[in-house]
Design a protein around this motif. Structure first.
Motif, PDB file in Angstrom:
ATOM      1  N   THR A   1       0.813  -1.222   0.000  1.00 20.40           N
ATOM      2  CA  THR A   1       0.000   0.000   0.000  1.00 20.40           C
ATOM      3  C   THR A   1       0.841   1.264   0.000  1.00 20.40           C
ATOM      4  O   THR A   1       0.298   2.361   0.043  1.00 20.40           O
ATOM      5  N   ARG A   2       2.183   1.106  -0.012  1.00 22.33           N
ATOM      6  CA  ARG A   2       3.162   2.196   0.049  1.00 22.33           C
ATOM      7  C   ARG A   2       3.360   2.726   1.462  1.00 22.33           C
ATOM      8  O   ARG A   2       4.199   3.601   1.691  1.00 22.33           O
ATOM      9  N   ARG A   3       2.621   2.208   2.422  1.00 18.73           N
ATOM     10  CA  ARG A   3       2.816   2.616   3.816  1.00 18.73           C
ATOM     11  C   ARG A   3       4.125   2.018   4.329  1.00 18.73           C
ATOM     12  O   ARG A   3       4.429   0.854   4.077  1.00 18.73           O
ATOM     13  N   ARG A   4       4.882   2.813   5.072  1.00 18.32           N
ATOM     14  CA  ARG A   4       6.121   2.317   5.653  1.00 18.32           C
ATOM     15  C   ARG A   4       5.911   2.056   7.139  1.00 18.32           C
ATOM     16  O   ARG A   4       5.421   2.922   7.868  1.00 18.32           O
ATOM     17  N   ILE A   5       6.303   0.843   7.573  1.00 16.43           N
ATOM     18  CA  ILE A   5       6.113   0.434   8.949  1.00 16.43           C
ATOM     19  C   ILE A   5       7.454   0.029   9.546  1.00 16.43           C
ATOM     20  O   ILE A   5       8.442  -0.139   8.833  1.00 16.43           O
ATOM     21  N   PHE A   6       7.487  -0.129  10.862  1.00 13.22           N
ATOM     22  CA  PHE A   6       8.705  -0.548  11.556  1.00 13.22           C
ATOM     23  C   PHE A   6       8.609  -2.028  11.898  1.00 13.22           C
ATOM     24  O   PHE A   6       7.622  -2.480  12.493  1.00 13.22           O
ATOM     25  N   LEU A   7       9.646  -2.795  11.515  1.00 16.52           N
ATOM     26  CA  LEU A   7       9.722  -4.214  11.832  1.00 16.52           C
ATOM     27  C   LEU A   7      10.894  -4.428  12.790  1.00 16.52           C
ATOM     28  O   LEU A   7      12.057  -4.351  12.392  1.00 16.52           O
TER      29      LEU A   7
ATOM     30  N   ASN B   1       3.048  -4.827  13.080  1.00 18.66           N
ATOM     31  CA  ASN B   1       2.269  -3.653  13.471  1.00 18.66           C
ATOM     32  C   ASN B   1       2.250  -2.730  12.259  1.00 18.66           C
ATOM     33  O   ASN B   1       3.287  -2.215  11.838  1.00 18.66           O
ATOM     34  N   VAL B   2       1.084  -2.529  11.681  1.00 17.82           N
ATOM     35  CA  VAL B   2       1.002  -1.804  10.408  1.00 17.82           C
ATOM     36  C   VAL B   2       0.826  -0.300  10.579  1.00 17.82           C
ATOM     37  O   VAL B   2       0.527   0.408   9.621  1.00 17.82           O
ATOM     38  N   ARG B   3       1.031   0.206  11.790  1.00 21.83           N
ATOM     39  CA  ARG B   3       0.986   1.654  11.959  1.00 21.83           C
ATOM     40  C   ARG B   3       2.201   2.283  11.283  1.00 21.83           C
ATOM     41  O   ARG B   3       3.285   1.708  11.239  1.00 21.83           O
ATOM     42  N   ARG B   4       2.012   3.486  10.778  1.00 21.98           N
ATOM     43  CA  ARG B   4       3.047   4.164   9.998  1.00 21.98           C
ATOM     44  C   ARG B   4       4.301   4.393  10.839  1.00 21.98           C
ATOM     45  O   ARG B   4       4.228   4.781  12.000  1.00 21.98           O
ATOM     46  N   PHE B   5       5.481   4.156  10.239  1.00 23.24           N
ATOM     47  CA  PHE B   5       6.750   4.345  10.939  1.00 23.24           C
ATOM     48  C   PHE B   5       6.988   5.822  11.224  1.00 23.24           C
ATOM     49  O   PHE B   5       6.835   6.672  10.358  1.00 23.24           O
ATOM     50  N   GLU B   6       7.371   6.121  12.462  1.00 23.05           N
ATOM     51  CA  GLU B   6       7.760   7.469  12.855  1.00 23.05           C
ATOM     52  C   GLU B   6       9.112   7.378  13.559  1.00 23.05           C
ATOM     53  O   GLU B   6       9.247   6.684  14.565  1.00 23.05           O
ATOM     54  N   GLN B   7      10.098   8.090  13.041  1.00 22.19           N
ATOM     55  CA  GLN B   7      11.439   8.054  13.609  1.00 22.19           C
ATOM     56  C   GLN B   7      11.463   8.780  14.949  1.00 22.19           C
ATOM     57  O   GLN B   7      10.877   9.862  15.108  1.00 22.19           O
TER      58      GLN B   7
END
Length: 427
Positions: free
Chosen positions: A54-60, A80-86
């Protein structure tokens, strides 16, 4: 990657496909997330930035990576498919560390970073950056490629990456106390100002913050959770042990409870609601819903593999519970317990159903604290199954949860010290 496996250069991970255990592709690697540390200590690799279809970037997190092999990455399947935030203490390898100008310690010569290598620490689940591939000479431009000798050096052979000792904010504090056990870091946080405590909590990753929250006094837990964004608060609650998360949720106003429960994964939210339905000082209120559960046809080898899970507490790893399907709590009929020492004495192909301890009576979910403590003392147990009237395993109570509720309320604020001199001659 197993301990002792060859190092991996990060350039080889760019765009690599990420798969779940069933072989379905979930996304591709777009960056790596590391935490720099004070001085020359190699950075810890926290996880990967994965771009979904979906083009969403997540943290693994790296704790959910089971293998890196043949140009692919295999995960546990839990995403966890919430959007990655640094976060403030995090650095992106591709975005911030590659092409950087650093200095060779021995000669003082400036070099450009072309690549970095990562490896998994022996007998641990942590990953580190260990080497740097650099090129000598002036930095190139868009029209002229830099020329010069390329070489691979140890991380400690260069400067220009790591945090400075005098750095401000939460970064240095976290780097300084990174090796502390959660209980000790919790003690540090407890004595900080409210503002500083919130800054440090915001910079910790979810798993680390969850571990620390479990060791903090109730007032500190509520304060920290209240200052997090609701989505992140839900993530941290999911990362906590279910019984500790349920206790914390139970102290919040009903409206706050419901908002956080709705943001959690349905399975985790169901566990929370089930635990919160019991009185706090009963077996049902004290238990965790995530003990090791095996079916009767599982082998001793299967049981030992589950016990080796580094995320398990020593108390939960001390025994496994054998039940008929379903094998997630609440389970099918509870058949008995197999203790860790018994597993070590049996051949790996043996079935766990053949070595059950079925004589030990499980705890009733309504059993009160004195009855639970008496059970542990009488049978020298560190964990005990909790079974309902229908014979289904609901969870397990561990001795640390019993102690938490039997000690004075302010016991976490008391400093315990070992004697400075410990006899070594047996006296």
């Amino acid at each position: 990657m197993a301990a002792g496996a060859p190092r991996i250069f990060v350039s080889h991970l760019s765009g690599v496909a990420v798969f779940d255990p069933a072989g379905d592709q979930v996304g591709r690697v777009r960056d790596l997330v590391v935490m720099l540390r004070v001085g020359q200590r190699p950075p810890r690799l926290l996880g990967l930035v994965v771009e979904l279809a979906t083009r969403r970037r997540i943290f693994l997190p790296m704790t959910r990576v089971t293998a890196i092999q043949s140009g692919q990455i295999i995960t546990t399947g839990v995403l966890n498919v919430r959007r990655f935030e640094q976060r403030p203490t995090e650095r992106l390898v591709f975005g911030e560390l590659l092409d950087r100008r650093v200095t060779l310690t021995e000669t003082g010569e400036e070099v450009s970073v072309l690549d970095l290598s990562v490896h998994q620490l022996p007998a641990r689940r942590e990953w580190e950056i260990d080497r740097v591939f650099v090129r000598k000479g002036r930095k190139g431009s868009a029209f002229r490629r830099a020329k010069g000798e390329a070489l691979t050096v140890e991380w400690t052979a260069v400067t220009g990456f790591s945090l400075e000792e005098q750095a401000q904010g939460a970064e240095s504090l976290l780097a300084t106390f990174e090796q502390l056990r959660p209980a000790d870091l919790a003690n540090v946080l407890h004595h900080l100002s409210s503002k500083r405590r919130a800054e440090v909590a915001a910079a910790l990753d979810d798993d680390r913050l969850a571990d620390v929250l479990e060791e903090l006094p109730e007032d500190d837990q509520i304060e920290i959770l209240g200052k997090l964004k609701e989505e992140r608060a839900a993530d941290v609650l999911e990362a906590m042990d279910p019984d500790d998360a349920a206790d914390l949720l139970g102290e919040l106003p009903t409206d706050d409870q419901e908002r956080l429960l709705r943001l959690m994964q349905p399975g985790d939210a169901a566990d929370m609601r089930r635990l919160m339905s019991y009185e706090e000082r009963t077996a049902g209120g004290l238990m965790t819903t995530e003990p090791i559960v095996l079916r009767p046809d599982a082998t001793v080898a299967d049981a030992l593999a589950r016990v080796r899970n580094a995320d398990l507490s020593p108390a939960l790893a001390a025994q496994v519970y054998v039940c008929r399907p379903p094998d997630e709590t609440p389970t099918g009929k509870y058949l008995g317990t197999v203790h860790f020492q018994r597993l070590l004495r049996e051949p790996p192909p043996s079935l766990v159903s053949s070595i059950l301890d079925s004589d030990l009576q499980p705890l009733d979910p309504e059993a009160d604290l004195p009855a639970i403590a008496g059970f542990f003392a009488t049978y020298d147990m560190v964990a005990a199954p909790v079974v309902d009237e229908a014979g289904a395993l609901l969870g397990a109570v561990t001795v640390d949860d019993v102690l938490d509720h039997m000690l004075p309320e302010d016991w976490r604020e008391t400093e315990f010290h070992l004697d400075e001199e410990v006899p070594t001659d047996g006296s």
